[in-house]
Design an enzyme around this catalytic site. Structure first.
Site, PDB file in Angstrom:
ATOM      1  N   GLU A  36       0.795  -1.220   0.000  1.00 58.59           N
ATOM      2  CA  GLU A  36       0.000   0.000   0.000  1.00 58.59           C
ATOM      3  C   GLU A  36       0.832   1.277   0.000  1.00 58.59           C
ATOM      4  O   GLU A  36       0.755   2.070  -0.920  1.00 58.59           O
ATOM      5  CB  GLU A  36      -0.934  -0.008   1.208  1.00 58.59           C
ATOM      6  CG  GLU A  36      -2.052   0.973   1.131  1.00 58.59           C
ATOM      7  CD  GLU A  36      -3.074   0.757   2.241  1.00 58.59           C
ATOM      8  OE1 GLU A  36      -3.990   1.582   2.358  1.00 58.59           O
ATOM      9  OE2 GLU A  36      -2.936  -0.229   2.987  1.00 58.59           O
ATOM     10  N   CYS A  42       1.168   4.486  10.436  1.00 62.01           N
ATOM     11  CA  CYS A  42       1.679   5.557  11.303  1.00 62.01           C
ATOM     12  C   CYS A  42       2.034   6.805  10.507  1.00 62.01           C
ATOM     13  O   CYS A  42       1.586   7.894  10.807  1.00 62.01           O
ATOM     14  CB  CYS A  42       2.901   5.059  12.077  1.00 62.01           C
ATOM     15  SG  CYS A  42       3.699   6.346  13.043  1.00 62.01           S
ATOM     16  N   SER A 196     -12.411   6.231  24.073  1.00 58.57           N
ATOM     17  CA  SER A 196     -11.625   7.349  24.621  1.00 58.57           C
ATOM     18  C   SER A 196     -10.172   6.975  24.837  1.00 58.57           C
ATOM     19  O   SER A 196      -9.517   7.497  25.734  1.00 58.57           O
ATOM     20  CB  SER A 196     -12.227   7.819  25.944  1.00 58.57           C
ATOM     21  OG  SER A 196     -11.994   6.860  26.965  1.00 58.57           O
ATOM     22  N   ALA A 198      -6.248   6.807  22.997  1.00 61.15           N
ATOM     23  CA  ALA A 198      -5.467   7.890  22.402  1.00 61.15           C
ATOM     24  C   ALA A 198      -6.080   8.391  21.104  1.00 61.15           C
ATOM     25  O   ALA A 198      -6.191   9.605  20.873  1.00 61.15           O
ATOM     26  CB  ALA A 198      -4.031   7.432  22.183  1.00 61.15           C
ATOM     27  N   ILE A 199      -6.505   7.473  20.223  1.00 58.77           N
ATOM     28  CA  ILE A 199      -7.056   7.889  18.928  1.00 58.77           C
ATOM     29  C   ILE A 199      -8.338   8.688  19.120  1.00 58.77           C
ATOM     30  O   ILE A 199      -8.505   9.781  18.559  1.00 58.77           O
ATOM     31  CB  ILE A 199      -7.299   6.663  18.026  1.00 58.77           C
ATOM     32  CG1 ILE A 199      -5.974   6.001  17.636  1.00 58.77           C
ATOM     33  CG2 ILE A 199      -8.059   7.063  16.762  1.00 58.77           C
ATOM     34  CD1 ILE A 199      -6.138   4.696  16.882  1.00 58.77           C
ATOM     35  N   GLU A 218     -17.512   6.295  26.312  1.00 65.58           N
ATOM     36  CA  GLU A 218     -16.518   5.308  26.733  1.00 65.58           C
ATOM     37  C   GLU A 218     -17.187   4.206  27.547  1.00 65.58           C
ATOM     38  O   GLU A 218     -17.929   4.479  28.485  1.00 65.58           O
ATOM     39  CB  GLU A 218     -15.425   5.984  27.563  1.00 65.58           C
ATOM     40  CG  GLU A 218     -14.454   5.051  28.268  1.00 65.58           C
ATOM     41  CD  GLU A 218     -13.749   4.086  27.332  1.00 65.58           C
ATOM     42  OE1 GLU A 218     -13.753   2.873  27.625  1.00 65.58           O
ATOM     43  OE2 GLU A 218     -13.209   4.552  26.302  1.00 65.58           O
ATOM     44  N   VAL A 287      -8.021  -1.610  17.590  1.00 66.62           N
ATOM     45  CA  VAL A 287      -7.576  -2.145  16.306  1.00 66.62           C
ATOM     46  C   VAL A 287      -7.459  -3.664  16.388  1.00 66.62           C
ATOM     47  O   VAL A 287      -7.439  -4.239  17.478  1.00 66.62           O
ATOM     48  CB  VAL A 287      -6.211  -1.545  15.884  1.00 66.62           C
ATOM     49  CG1 VAL A 287      -6.322  -0.049  15.685  1.00 66.62           C
ATOM     50  CG2 VAL A 287      -5.130  -1.869  16.922  1.00 66.62           C
ATOM     51  N   HIS A 459      17.036  25.982  34.092  1.00 68.71           N
ATOM     52  CA  HIS A 459      16.013  26.959  34.448  1.00 68.71           C
ATOM     53  C   HIS A 459      16.051  28.119  33.457  1.00 68.71           C
ATOM     54  O   HIS A 459      17.124  28.578  33.091  1.00 68.71           O
ATOM     55  CB  HIS A 459      16.259  27.494  35.867  1.00 68.71           C
ATOM     56  CG  HIS A 459      15.313  28.587  36.271  1.00 68.71           C
ATOM     57  ND1 HIS A 459      14.024  28.333  36.681  1.00 68.71           N
ATOM     58  CD2 HIS A 459      15.468  29.936  36.303  1.00 68.71           C
ATOM     59  CE1 HIS A 459      13.431  29.478  36.955  1.00 68.71           C
ATOM     60  NE2 HIS A 459      14.287  30.475  36.742  1.00 68.71           N
TER      61      HIS A 459
END
Length: 480
Positions: A36, A42, A196, A198-199, A218, A287, A459
């Site tokens: 493909e 990704c 709910s 990451a995607i 969710e 998935v 800092h």
């Protein structure tokens, strides 16, 4: 006579192409079979293009609040979704071409087509079938194609695809997976996001920032289920403050399609039903591994819960056949796949390798606010019997965060009270996806709390919140 290689890798995603490059570096004749697009999901439809979309959303957010930074904006900030998508696709195209260049640079053959393992040491490549959500790219110039190929070692790196729930099958128009959600022809006014993780959360964040009304549904009691409960709770408050509606302990039981929208029946954990209507629904319920059509059953390759079983360095139960990345099971992350690929081919070469420690793989969610973590959550650490010292430091006590206008955030560190071992780190706030690697390095070096407390952090930086969180775990915090 079949073309012969030392290593053939089936799949040109992050795990596959990185494994191929390392294989070539080690002097092995290497080929990659891809049906493909080089770079896999990704690079083409996942990690990279979504970050481009989220960057556009981030800039738009700042454009909507110029006064907070002492600025003025002439005219009203707006969204050109076609241009946003075009930029995102351009970023992916650039990197896709880059992977092709790396294949050529490292003298790796690219075989265009769909592979099946006919027997150990041999694969047959046929024409690419049409993927479920996106037509296959045409074969690039100068690559090999259909035929039989031999290799001493075959590495399966075929990745995963969106999970489909019965009765809520994506149709490409009203019900989307991440494929359609990345290339909307127009900006929907309202969305239901199912899941709910990451995607789901990244798309919820993107579309809400761009102006859509968003509801997240969710099944579990907590959003971002793999994250520490305290961090997930803070995230929920921030999302709801932004206007995202969140329903936990609930599932989409049924979806009815209209002319230009959907109506979803949502059932909560007490059996109560409510109806939600929106222009589009994004299905982000996980998935499934791409194991079909590879010939695994005939070869006797062991699978478990839909993933190929390996021994920690990529070897399956059939000699000469290996698996890496998403197809080898969770965590399904590109950086896990890449490292797994390197371990696998180094083992093939005969180098001394260590199995991957999945407890030290960081996870990142690029929503607003960002979320990042590594190691055990507080609940998991307690379940495993540890006596804990837990440190927390809010971004409100950090000068750089205040100067950036990003004072809402938290760094949480979890230590074994007996040994000082860092068990986990959990962050929410601006740029924490860049900060988390400091804790990952510390865990891999078996750093103790004393080492971290005596480390000098620059800092003013956000990284000082990491130092202060460690100090807080041991009663030495300074700036709160």
């Amino acid at each position: 006579m079949a073309d012969s290689y030392d290593v053939i890798i089936i799949g040109g995603g992050p795990g596959g192409y990185v494994a191929a490059i390392r294989s070539a570096q080690l002097g092995m004749k290497t080929a990659v079979v891809e049906r493909e697009h080089l770079g896999g999901i990704c690079l083409n439809w996942g990690c990279i293009p979504t970050k481009a979309l989220l960057r556009s959303a981030e800039v738009f957010h700042y454009m909507q609040h110029p006064a907070a930074y002492g600025l003025t904006l002439q005219g009203q900030a707006g969204v050109d979704i076609a241009a946003v998508v075009k930029r995102s696709r351009g970023v992916s195209a650039q990197l896709n071409g880059g992977v092709g260049f790396l294949m050529k640079k490292n003298k790796i053959d690219v075989i265009w087509g769909e592979a099946a393992i006919t027997k150990p040491g041999e694969i047959k490549v046929g024409k690419p079938s049409k993927p479920a959500m996106q037509p296959a790219n045409p074969a690039p110039k100068g690559v090999l194609g259909e035929g039989v190929y031999k290799a001493k070692h075959i590495v399966i790196a075929t990745g995963a695809r969106p999970r489909v729930l019965p009765g809520i099958e994506p149709d490409g128009k009203l019900i989307w997976t991440y494929f359609e959600a990345m290339v909307p022809p127009s900006m929907p006014k309202s969305l239901i996001v199912m899941g709910s993780g990451a995607i789901g959360i990244e798309f919820a964040s993107f579309y809400r920032t761009m102006g859509a009304e968003v509801t997240v549904v969710e099944l579990l009691p907590q959003i971002l289920p793999v994250e520490d409960a305290e961090i997930a709770g803070l995230a929920r408050k921030r999302f709801e403050k932004q206007g995202i509606k969140i329903l936990t302990g609930a599932k989409v039981a049924k979806v009815e399609k209209g002319a230009n929208g959907v109506t979803a029946s949502v059932v909560d954990d007490k059996g109560a039903t409510q109806t939600l209507s929106a222009e589009r629904l994004i299905s982000a319920v996980g998935v499934v591994c791409n194991v079909e059509g590879l010939g695994l059953e005939a070869l006797g390759v062991k699978t478990e819960r839909g993933a190929i079983v390996t021994d920690g360095v990529g070897r399956t139960n059939v000699p000469g056949i290996y698996a890496i990345g998403d197809v080898a099971g969770p965590p399904m992350l590109a950086h896990k796949a890449e490292h797994e690929g390197v371990i696998c081919v180094e083992g093939i070469k005969g180098l001394h390798v260590h199995p991957m420690d999945k407890a030290k793989i960081p996870g990142c969610t690029y929503c607003n606010p960002q979320i990042a973590s590594v190691g055990l959550t507080e609940a998991k650490a307690k379940e495993q019997g540890y006596s804990l010292k837990v440190g927390r430091f809010p971004f409100m006590g950090n000068g750089k965060a205040i100067a950036l206008g990003e004072p809402e955030g938290l760094v949480k560190t979890i230590f074994d009270a007996k040994t000082g071992k860092l068990l986990g780190a959990h962050l929410i706030g601006a740029e924490v996806t860049e900060l988390i690697q400091g804790f990952v390095v510390a865990m891999n070096l078996e750093t103790t709390e004393e080492d971290l407390m005596h480390t000098v952090f620059p800092h003013p930086t956000l990284s000082e919140t990491m130092h202060e969180s460690v100090l807080d775990a041991y009663g030495r915090v300074v700036h709160v």
